[in-house]
Design a protein around this motif. Sequence first.
Motif, PDB file in Angstrom:
ATOM      1  N   PRO A 230     -13.991  -7.161   7.490  1.00 17.58           N
ATOM      2  CA  PRO A 230     -13.813  -6.702   6.105  1.00 17.58           C
ATOM      3  C   PRO A 230     -12.378  -6.270   5.793  1.00 17.58           C
ATOM      4  CG  PRO A 230     -15.770  -5.726   7.084  1.00 17.58           C
ATOM      5  CD  PRO A 230     -15.025  -6.385   8.186  1.00 17.58           C
ATOM      6  N   VAL A 231     -11.728  -5.621   6.773  1.00 16.19           N
ATOM      7  CA  VAL A 231     -10.359  -5.180   6.540  1.00 16.19           C
ATOM      8  C   VAL A 231      -9.414  -6.365   6.437  1.00 16.19           C
ATOM      9  CG1 VAL A 231      -8.481  -3.753   7.427  1.00 16.19           C
ATOM     10  CG2 VAL A 231     -10.845  -3.017   7.715  1.00 16.19           C
ATOM     11  N   ILE A 232      -9.646  -7.397   7.265  1.00 15.28           N
ATOM     12  CA  ILE A 232      -8.817  -8.606   7.180  1.00 15.28           C
ATOM     13  C   ILE A 232      -8.963  -9.248   5.808  1.00 15.28           C
ATOM     14  CG2 ILE A 232      -8.574 -10.961   8.052  1.00 15.28           C
ATOM     15  CD1 ILE A 232      -9.172  -9.922  10.823  1.00 15.28           C
ATOM     16  N   VAL A 233     -10.187  -9.256   5.290  1.00 12.14           N
ATOM     17  CA  VAL A 233     -10.409  -9.813   3.946  1.00 12.14           C
ATOM     18  C   VAL A 233      -9.613  -9.021   2.906  1.00 12.14           C
ATOM     19  CG1 VAL A 233     -12.134 -10.163   2.140  1.00 12.14           C
ATOM     20  CG2 VAL A 233     -12.674 -10.753   4.500  1.00 12.14           C
ATOM     21  N   VAL A 234      -9.641  -7.694   3.038  1.00 13.07           N
ATOM     22  CA  VAL A 234      -8.901  -6.845   2.104  1.00 13.07           C
ATOM     23  C   VAL A 234      -7.408  -7.126   2.191  1.00 13.07           C
ATOM     24  CG1 VAL A 234      -8.241  -4.472   1.582  1.00 13.07           C
ATOM     25  CG2 VAL A 234     -10.622  -5.018   2.074  1.00 13.07           C
ATOM     26  N   ILE A 235      -6.891  -7.213   3.420  1.00 13.01           N
ATOM     27  CA  ILE A 235      -5.453  -7.461   3.597  1.00 13.01           C
ATOM     28  C   ILE A 235      -5.068  -8.815   3.005  1.00 13.01           C
ATOM     29  CG2 ILE A 235      -3.658  -7.852   5.329  1.00 13.01           C
ATOM     30  CD1 ILE A 235      -5.148  -5.856   7.118  1.00 13.01           C
ATOM     31  N   MET A 236      -5.868  -9.843   3.271  1.00 16.32           N
ATOM     32  CA  MET A 236      -5.569 -11.165   2.726  1.00 16.32           C
ATOM     33  C   MET A 236      -5.657 -11.174   1.205  1.00 16.32           C
ATOM     34  SD  MET A 236      -4.615 -12.956   5.181  1.00 16.32           S
ATOM     35  CE  MET A 236      -4.517 -14.498   4.270  1.00 16.32           C
ATOM     36  N   ALA A 237      -6.556 -10.326   0.669  1.00 13.29           N
ATOM     37  CA  ALA A 237      -6.721 -10.275  -0.789  1.00 13.29           C
ATOM     38  C   ALA A 237      -5.583  -9.524  -1.469  1.00 13.29           C
ATOM     39  CB  ALA A 237      -8.053  -9.616  -1.142  1.00 13.29           C
ATOM     40  N   THR A 238      -4.831  -8.761  -0.695  1.00 18.31           N
ATOM     41  CA  THR A 238      -3.756  -7.966  -1.297  1.00 18.31           C
ATOM     42  C   THR A 238      -2.390  -8.388  -0.787  1.00 18.31           C
ATOM     43  OG1 THR A 238      -4.134  -6.278   0.403  1.00 18.31           O
ATOM     44  CG2 THR A 238      -5.190  -5.944  -1.707  1.00 18.31           C
ATOM     45  N   LEU A 239      -2.105  -8.049   0.468  1.00 17.71           N
ATOM     46  CA  LEU A 239      -0.778  -8.313   1.013  1.00 17.71           C
ATOM     47  C   LEU A 239      -0.470  -9.799   1.059  1.00 17.71           C
ATOM     48  CD1 LEU A 239       1.765  -7.161   2.253  1.00 17.71           C
ATOM     49  CD2 LEU A 239       0.634  -7.144   4.472  1.00 17.71           C
ATOM     50  N   GLY A 240      -1.460 -10.620   1.440  1.00 17.23           N
ATOM     51  CA  GLY A 240      -1.221 -12.054   1.549  1.00 17.23           C
ATOM     52  C   GLY A 240      -0.775 -12.682   0.237  1.00 17.23           C
ATOM     53  N   VAL A 241      -1.503 -12.395  -0.845  1.00 13.06           N
ATOM     54  CA  VAL A 241      -1.157 -13.012  -2.126  1.00 13.06           C
ATOM     55  C   VAL A 241       0.150 -12.449  -2.686  1.00 13.06           C
ATOM     56  CG1 VAL A 241      -3.537 -13.580  -2.709  1.00 13.06           C
ATOM     57  CG2 VAL A 241      -2.623 -11.361  -3.359  1.00 13.06           C
ATOM     58  N   ILE A 242       0.492 -11.208  -2.307  1.00 14.45           N
ATOM     59  CA  ILE A 242       1.762 -10.636  -2.751  1.00 14.45           C
ATOM     60  C   ILE A 242       2.923 -11.336  -2.070  1.00 14.45           C
ATOM     61  CG2 ILE A 242       3.209  -8.566  -2.709  1.00 14.45           C
ATOM     62  CD1 ILE A 242       0.668  -6.902  -2.985  1.00 14.45           C
ATOM     63  N   LEU A 243       2.857 -11.463  -0.733  1.00 18.24           N
ATOM     64  CA  LEU A 243       3.952 -12.074   0.014  1.00 18.24           C
ATOM     65  C   LEU A 243       4.106 -13.557  -0.304  1.00 18.24           C
ATOM     66  CD1 LEU A 243       3.541 -10.399   3.535  1.00 18.24           C
ATOM     67  CD2 LEU A 243       5.097  -9.782   1.684  1.00 18.24           C
ATOM     68  N   MET A 244       3.012 -14.228  -0.630  1.00 22.36           N
ATOM     69  CA  MET A 244       3.090 -15.646  -0.962  1.00 22.36           C
ATOM     70  C   MET A 244       3.507 -15.881  -2.406  1.00 22.36           C
ATOM     71  SD  MET A 244      -0.081 -17.412   1.120  1.00 22.36           S
ATOM     72  CE  MET A 244      -1.346 -16.308   0.493  1.00 22.36           C
ATOM     73  N   GLY A 245       3.665 -14.814  -3.171  1.00 19.41           N
ATOM     74  CA  GLY A 245       4.103 -14.948  -4.551  1.00 19.41           C
ATOM     75  C   GLY A 245       3.024 -15.404  -5.507  1.00 19.41           C
ATOM     76  N   ILE A 246       1.770 -15.314  -5.085  1.00 14.88           N
ATOM     77  CA  ILE A 246       0.670 -15.760  -5.938  1.00 14.88           C
ATOM     78  C   ILE A 246       0.385 -14.738  -7.032  1.00 14.88           C
ATOM     79  CG2 ILE A 246      -1.787 -16.361  -5.975  1.00 14.88           C
ATOM     80  CD1 ILE A 246      -1.472 -17.347  -3.109  1.00 14.88           C
ATOM     81  N   ALA A 247       0.543 -13.462  -6.704  1.00 14.57           N
ATOM     82  CA  ALA A 247       0.212 -12.405  -7.662  1.00 14.57           C
ATOM     83  C   ALA A 247       1.196 -11.254  -7.532  1.00 14.57           C
ATOM     84  CB  ALA A 247      -1.216 -11.910  -7.435  1.00 14.57           C
ATOM     85  N   THR A 248       1.298 -10.485  -8.597  1.00 17.67           N
ATOM     86  CA  THR A 248       2.120  -9.269  -8.574  1.00 17.67           C
ATOM     87  C   THR A 248       1.381  -8.176  -7.806  1.00 17.67           C
ATOM     88  OG1 THR A 248       1.141  -8.367 -10.590  1.00 17.67           O
ATOM     89  CG2 THR A 248       3.012  -9.878 -10.847  1.00 17.67           C
ATOM     90  N   PRO A 249       2.076  -7.109  -7.393  1.00 17.20           N
ATOM     91  CA  PRO A 249       1.369  -6.020  -6.708  1.00 17.20           C
ATOM     92  C   PRO A 249       0.220  -5.436  -7.528  1.00 17.20           C
ATOM     93  CG  PRO A 249       3.734  -5.785  -6.409  1.00 17.20           C
ATOM     94  CD  PRO A 249       3.538  -6.911  -7.379  1.00 17.20           C
ATOM     95  N   THR A 250       0.387  -5.369  -8.840  1.00 18.64           N
ATOM     96  CA  THR A 250      -0.683  -4.820  -9.678  1.00 18.64           C
ATOM     97  C   THR A 250      -1.903  -5.725  -9.679  1.00 18.64           C
ATOM     98  OG1 THR A 250       0.969  -3.783 -11.097  1.00 18.64           O
ATOM     99  CG2 THR A 250      -1.253  -3.983 -11.981  1.00 18.64           C
ATOM    100  N   ASP A 251      -1.672  -7.039  -9.864  1.00 18.99           N
ATOM    101  CA  ASP A 251      -2.790  -7.983  -9.843  1.00 18.99           C
ATOM    102  C   ASP A 251      -3.468  -8.008  -8.478  1.00 18.99           C
ATOM    103  OD1 ASP A 251      -2.154  -8.686 -12.440  1.00 18.99           O
ATOM    104  OD2 ASP A 251      -0.839 -10.319 -11.836  1.00 18.99           O
ATOM    105  N   ALA A 252      -2.645  -8.044  -7.419  1.00 17.14           N
ATOM    106  CA  ALA A 252      -3.198  -8.077  -6.071  1.00 17.14           C
ATOM    107  C   ALA A 252      -3.938  -6.789  -5.757  1.00 17.14           C
ATOM    108  CB  ALA A 252      -2.081  -8.306  -5.059  1.00 17.14           C
ATOM    109  N   GLY A 253      -3.399  -5.656  -6.237  1.00 19.41           N
ATOM    110  CA  GLY A 253      -4.075  -4.389  -6.034  1.00 19.41           C
ATOM    111  C   GLY A 253      -5.450  -4.370  -6.682  1.00 19.41           C
ATOM    112  N   ALA A 254      -5.551  -4.943  -7.877  1.00 20.71           N
ATOM    113  CA  ALA A 254      -6.842  -4.999  -8.569  1.00 20.71           C
ATOM    114  C   ALA A 254      -7.830  -5.872  -7.804  1.00 20.71           C
ATOM    115  CB  ALA A 254      -6.644  -5.531  -9.983  1.00 20.71           C
ATOM    116  N   VAL A 255      -7.348  -7.033  -7.313  1.00 19.43           N
ATOM    117  CA  VAL A 255      -8.220  -7.925  -6.542  1.00 19.43           C
ATOM    118  C   VAL A 255      -8.658  -7.248  -5.243  1.00 19.43           C
ATOM    119  CG1 VAL A 255      -8.326 -10.112  -5.292  1.00 19.43           C
ATOM    120  CG2 VAL A 255      -7.220 -10.019  -7.527  1.00 19.43           C
ATOM    121  N   GLY A 256      -7.693  -6.648  -4.558  1.00 15.07           N
ATOM    122  CA  GLY A 256      -8.016  -5.965  -3.306  1.00 15.07           C
ATOM    123  C   GLY A 256      -8.958  -4.801  -3.513  1.00 15.07           C
TER     124      GLY A 256
END
Length: 437
Positions: A230-256
């Motif tokens: 579950p934690v890996i899923v959370v990290i991929m849903a937040t940090l992964g999309v931020i570092l890959m430029g898919i989403a802003t920290p705010t968007d990624a934070g909401a998804v995470g």
Amino acid sequence: MSNEVLGIAALCVLFAAIFIGFPISFTLGAVSLATGFIALGPVVFDLAILQTFSVMRDTVLASIPFFLFMGFLLEQSGLMERLFRGIQQLLAGVRGSLYIAVIVTATIFAAATGIVGSSVTLLGVMAGPSMIKSGYDAKLSAGAIAAGGTLGILIPPSVMLIVMGPVVGIPATDLFAAAVLPGLLLSTLFLVWCLLRCWLNPALGPALPPELRPTSLGPVVKDLALGVLPVIVVIMATLGVILMGIATPTDAGAVGCAATFLLTVGSGRMTLAQIRKSALQTLEVSCMILLLVVASNLFGSVFSRLGSPEFMAEWLLGLSLPPMAMLGLILGLIFVLGWPLEWVPIVLIVVPVVLPIVQAANIDLLWFCTLVAVTLQTAWLSPPVALSAYFLKGVVPQWELGQIYSGMVQFMVLQVLAVLILMVFPALATWLPRVAG
């Protein structure tokens, strides 16, 4: 008195009031308005309104409640306890296995949220009784828990880096990428130190007694799967999309945040009361941070209009120090201020003051911000005001405060070593942002 000197006097009054114990946000606002009224007149009130609306329109700061809510949900759900127990049982026959479990759990928890107080408290509750029962050294145990808990201030998604981004004019995504390798460096140093000491002196971290070891690997694998996945899923849903430029920290934070909510509720270990408690804690901490941001922005605006930052920068540059010596002087100042102060006033008050000096010395801002973050993390372990010690003492009262301090100092030395390594090898902070960008 010139405006420049008035600004410096206001800064001295501000720090004196904070050291005495006045509330930081209200002290910031009062000093800002008083100083601004003396130098600028009634226009300071218009400035206060403009700065408040400026902060309210900053979408990056909206990510703070999301990341805080993620952390409080993970704390309340008990998922991290399963992770710790799984690692502990898997390595039951290894010397210092509980140290490994603490540092690994702390690193993963730091990557899922950025709350130091919650991390230290949670690790203390999970690991403290087991370490005492297993005959582990109190000093090394306390140091490992306190140091591991402070990783949350550095490893993304760090609330401190989110707040620091607008202050220095660097996207939070770049700061996140810059902090990944230094965070893993610190985690590795902690692990190596604990295992090395246990290898030299097995009494510091004996293997778990046979009666406490698992009889089969099935329950261990289950705990690891339920704790890690579950934690890996959370990290991929937040940090992964931020570092890959898919989403802003705010968007990624909401998804995470949404992913964490579904995972914790789906685990069957969350009650309505726990969810309510997490929401109230998030509201409380978010309001505190954002109020401080508003007040510090006002102070920074008044301070800048008085010309004090340029005055201080010219004075320091007039010392003709080499850039590395100047950088060391600034980091030393931040380290000392980190003893009595939390990271919020340092990031919002001190960093803007020294920023012109850093820019004039042609120091890479991304590298500088990472060094500041690691230095502030070091300050969390610096007696006598180290907050981590009091968090840990509160949940493990069997350990004396002197033992906790003694253990923390060992890891503080490791963190100072990490700062020196980062100063010698800037690529540790600058390489990943270039690759991710």
